[in-house]
Scaffold this motif. Structure first.
Motif, PDB file in Angstrom:
ATOM      1  N   PHE A 106      -1.901  -7.401   1.005  1.00  0.00           N
ATOM      2  CA  PHE A 106      -0.957  -7.208  -0.104  1.00  0.00           C
ATOM      3  C   PHE A 106      -1.701  -6.839  -1.393  1.00  0.00           C
ATOM      4  N   LEU A 107      -2.751  -7.595  -1.683  1.00  0.00           N
ATOM      5  CA  LEU A 107      -3.506  -7.313  -2.920  1.00  0.00           C
ATOM      6  C   LEU A 107      -4.271  -5.998  -2.828  1.00  0.00           C
ATOM      7  N   MET A 108      -4.842  -5.713  -1.669  1.00  0.00           N
ATOM      8  CA  MET A 108      -5.593  -4.455  -1.510  1.00  0.00           C
ATOM      9  C   MET A 108      -4.647  -3.249  -1.653  1.00  0.00           C
ATOM     10  N   TYR A 109      -3.437  -3.416  -1.143  1.00  0.00           N
ATOM     11  CA  TYR A 109      -2.441  -2.341  -1.250  1.00  0.00           C
ATOM     12  C   TYR A 109      -2.089  -2.090  -2.719  1.00  0.00           C
ATOM     13  N   PHE A 110      -1.841  -3.171  -3.458  1.00  0.00           N
ATOM     14  CA  PHE A 110      -1.488  -2.990  -4.871  1.00  0.00           C
ATOM     15  C   PHE A 110      -2.698  -2.539  -5.692  1.00  0.00           C
ATOM     16  N   ALA A 111      -3.881  -2.926  -5.250  1.00  0.00           N
ATOM     17  CA  ALA A 111      -5.081  -2.424  -5.930  1.00  0.00           C
ATOM     18  C   ALA A 111      -5.150  -0.906  -5.785  1.00  0.00           C
ATOM     19  N   ALA A 112      -4.836  -0.412  -4.588  1.00  0.00           N
ATOM     20  CA  ALA A 112      -4.842   1.041  -4.360  1.00  0.00           C
ATOM     21  C   ALA A 112      -3.746   1.707  -5.194  1.00  0.00           C
ATOM     22  N   GLY A 121      -6.295   7.560   0.446  1.00  0.00           N
ATOM     23  CA  GLY A 121      -6.620   7.142   1.820  1.00  0.00           C
ATOM     24  C   GLY A 121      -6.210   5.704   2.075  1.00  0.00           C
ATOM     25  N   THR A 122      -6.425   4.828   1.094  1.00  0.00           N
ATOM     26  CA  THR A 122      -6.054   3.419   1.258  1.00  0.00           C
ATOM     27  C   THR A 122      -4.534   3.285   1.305  1.00  0.00           C
ATOM     28  N   LEU A 123      -3.856   4.016   0.439  1.00  0.00           N
ATOM     29  CA  LEU A 123      -2.385   3.967   0.459  1.00  0.00           C
ATOM     30  C   LEU A 123      -1.858   4.441   1.805  1.00  0.00           C
ATOM     31  N   TYR A 124      -2.437   5.527   2.296  1.00  0.00           N
ATOM     32  CA  TYR A 124      -2.039   6.074   3.603  1.00  0.00           C
ATOM     33  C   TYR A 124      -2.240   5.019   4.692  1.00  0.00           C
ATOM     34  N   LYS A 125      -3.394   4.350   4.649  1.00  0.00           N
ATOM     35  CA  LYS A 125      -3.701   3.340   5.673  1.00  0.00           C
ATOM     36  C   LYS A 125      -2.659   2.214   5.662  1.00  0.00           C
ATOM     37  N   TYR A 126      -2.317   1.754   4.457  1.00  0.00           N
ATOM     38  CA  TYR A 126      -1.345   0.647   4.380  1.00  0.00           C
ATOM     39  C   TYR A 126       0.078   1.099   4.705  1.00  0.00           C
ATOM     40  N   GLU A 127       0.408   2.338   4.391  1.00  0.00           N
ATOM     41  CA  GLU A 127       1.739   2.845   4.769  1.00  0.00           C
ATOM     42  C   GLU A 127       1.852   2.939   6.295  1.00  0.00           C
ATOM     43  N   LEU A 128       0.753   3.354   6.919  1.00  0.00           N
ATOM     44  CA  LEU A 128       0.731   3.414   8.382  1.00  0.00           C
ATOM     45  C   LEU A 128       0.834   2.002   8.961  1.00  0.00           C
ATOM     46  N   LEU A 129       0.142   1.069   8.318  1.00  0.00           N
ATOM     47  CA  LEU A 129       0.183  -0.329   8.772  1.00  0.00           C
ATOM     48  C   LEU A 129       1.613  -0.872   8.703  1.00  0.00           C
TER      49      LEU A 129
END
Lengths: 238, 378
Positions: free
Chosen positions: A92-98, B8-16
């Protein structure tokens, strides 16, 4: 460092939720007090750029609220915020960090700091669905400050926190207020009584009082009730 | 600001988030199992291994007077195989029945009458399709490139492969609806949207991360299902007969293609069609902000297009042809009988025009969705 709202108005059909509000916020904690339905959340949404005002404008050192520069320095915790139950606290935090533009290395370091700060170090890799109400609130606060915001807007942030957590939270807010503009919206006077250097009181979409409040001025709660009942629009502006 | 580094990180979490959607994952797993079953029963459901072996004794023979006279010896006047010992002619007999329909009796059947009957049926189809002179000319040229007499091969595997590929698209609609209907809707339903919108990369960057994640999931899913299906068929049955002309399976087609080439076209259209349906689904999820409503619109639109395509009269040519070009209708071997062409400077068959149309429509849905997403801040 000045966040300025100028004649801010928001209308929904026939109802005016925020009616010509003007104020300026500087570094430090400002409490936004008002009963439910006073227009606090509408005001906050406009200040976060997620609701457009019908008229008026908000700027931060001249930068408009709709700009990326503004969002880059903003931290926001909405009232009754959501989460992803199958994400761990770390996800959750890593996502919002991004979302807030933090690079991977910086995000990882910041997450570790924040888990310590909100006392969730041992729960970082637990799914949020297994968090208690207070833990969810703390992870919400952590996401709001993950980008070290210059403007931090918190809407009813103490909901769900137990007394011990409230004290811890107040200390955290006090600390953040030394470096940032913090606007803390609540209908609970005790949440802001000891941390807010400045108070804005709202009723029916308008400011009924704004100014600084010191302990020697007496009970803020009594003063608030008096202002609320009288409906006075006179600004003391101490 | 470091916006680009976090895509890339956003893409990874959206896929997750999509992989954490239990309904989507369970749907995929169920359909994954059905793909194996389909690989088995699309072929074995229609014929026994013994009969298939018999059919193949005729494979590679030209459909000429010699073969037709053998068939006539094996059938009675009404065209039924009389003896079990003549089972080898069963599949070929089905092909002949398909060509002559009710237009010719077995007593008049020979090589000339058979090919004339085929020609007459094609001409009727042209008239029904209200073809222009240019289109007639196009198909006359196509017909001249089909070598005759047509060489027979049983179409048991061909039918399994082509019909199975069509079924995969239907499966994909269900997978897409369950996985992508909530991609945007979940942020509203879970109340995460305000935090996202107040973030630096919560608008355009996140929109495209969601689009890319949704489409990657679908692309991965269709490649897995296609891979499983074709691998199963190949290992279990082989691809015998796929190298023969499509007239062995669709006798009235005037396309000079082999069954294998048609399977390749259907695979490409299934992939591009799935991506188009994905773009549409993501658009609907973005607009409705309600997972259930989005799912209903996605499945309803697919079924509606399929049903309407056969209802719109040929007289309303542009509309009728547009519906025929949609994945719900087009991803089928039956569309080798779509004689109407698309005039895009040069004449294109439905299979040639559709990929371009799908790519354009996919891009359009993504762009319109992006504008809508930006404007959702009220």
């Amino acid at each position: 460092m000045e966040l300025k709202a100028d004649r801010l108005t928001r209308k929904y059909d026939r109802k005016t939720a925020v009616d010509g509000m003007s104020f300026e916020l500087q570094k430090g904690v400002t409490g936004l007090l008002g009963a439910n339905g006073a227009g606090k959340t509408t005001l906050i949404k406009m200040m976060c750029g997620i609701l457009a005002p019908t008229s008026g404008e908000i700027t931060y050192d001249g930068v408009p609220v709709k700009s990326e520069e503004y969002r880059n320095v903003l931290g926001y915790l909405p009232q009754d915020f959501g989460y992803y139950p199958d994400f761990t606290g770390r996800d959750f935090l890593m996502y919002f960090a991004a979302l807030k533009g933090l690079g991977k290395k910086d995000a990882k370091e910041r997450c570790a700091e924040l888990f310590h700060l909100v006392n969730l170090e041992d729960k970082a890799d637990v799914k949020i669905r297994n968090y208690s109400g207070g833990m969810k609130q703390r992870i919400g606060i952590a996401q709001a400050i993950i980008n070290r915001p210059e403007i931090l807007i918190l809407d009813e942030p103490t909901a769900g926190l137990d007394p011990g957590e409230r004290v811890r939270f107040r200390n955290l807010i006090e600390e953040l207020g030394k470096e940032s503009i913090v606007l803390l919206s609540t209908h609970i006077v005790s949440d802001i009584e000891h941390v807010a250097g400045r108070i804005i009181m709202m009723r029916a979409g308008q400011i009924i009082w704004q100014g600084t409040w010191k302990e020697e001025d007496g009970s803020l709660e009594d003063f608030y009730l008096k202002q609320f009942e009288s409906g006075s629009k006179e600004s003391i502006n101490a | 600001m470091h916006k680009n580094r976090t895509f890339g990180t956003l893409y990874k979490y959206e896929l997750l988030k999509i992989f954490k959607n239990k309904v989507a994952v369970i749907t995929f797993m169920v359909l994954f199992i059905f793909t194996f079953l389909q690989g088995e029963f699309e072929v074995s459901g229609n014929v026994t291994p013994e009969a298939l072996e018999q059919y193949r004794t005729l494979s590679g023979r030209a459909i000429d007077d010699t073969l037709i006279s053998e068939l006539l010896d094996a059938t009675d006047e009404s065209g039924r195989i009389v003896s079990d010992s003549d089972i080898a002619y069963e599949d070929f007999n089905d092909w002949v029945c398909d060509v002559i329909g009710y237009g010719l009796s077995y007593s008049d059947l020979n090589e000339t009458s058979l090919y004339q009957e085929r020609k007459r049926t094609i001409q009727e189809a042209h008239e029904l399709s209200c073809l222009t002179e240019a289109e007639e000319g196009y198909w006359a040229d196509g017909e001249s490139r089909i070598s005759k007499p047509i060489v027979y091969h049983d179409t048991v595997v061909t039918a399994g492969v082509l019909e199975g590929t069509t079924n995969l698209l239907i499966m994909m609609v269900v997978i897409i609806a369950t996985a992508l209907s909530s991609v945007f809707a979940m942020e509203t339903q879970r109340k995460t949207d305000p935090m996202i919108r107040a973030s630096l990369c919560g608008n355009r960057e996140l929109y495209f991360a969601k689009i890319l994640a949704g489409m990657s999931y679908v692309l991965g899913a269709i490649l897995i299902l296609l891979g499983v299906f074709y691998a199963y068929i190949g290992i279990r049955w082989g691809f015998d007969g796929m190298e023969y002309a499509i007239q062995t399976y669709r006798p009235f087609s005037q396309m000079a293609l082999t069954n294998l080439q048609l399977a390749g076209i259907l695979i490409m259209l299934t992939i591009l069609g799935s991506l188009l349906i994905s773009a549409f689904s993501l658009f609907v999820s973005c607009i409705t902000r309600n997972g259930i409503a989005a799912m209903a619109v996605i499945i309803g639109t697919h079924l509606g297009l399929f049903a309407l395509s056969s209802m719109i009269p040929y007289g309303m040519r542009a509309l009728s042809q547009f519906f025929c070009l949609m994945p719900a209708t087009l991803v089928s071997s039956r569309l080798v009988y779509e004689f109407r062409l698309v005039n895009a400077g040069k004449l294109l068959t439905c299979y040639q025009a559709a990929p371009v149309l799908y790519i354009l429509m996919t891009a359009l849905f993504i762009i319109i969705g992006s504008i809508a997403y930006d404007r959702q801040v009220k």
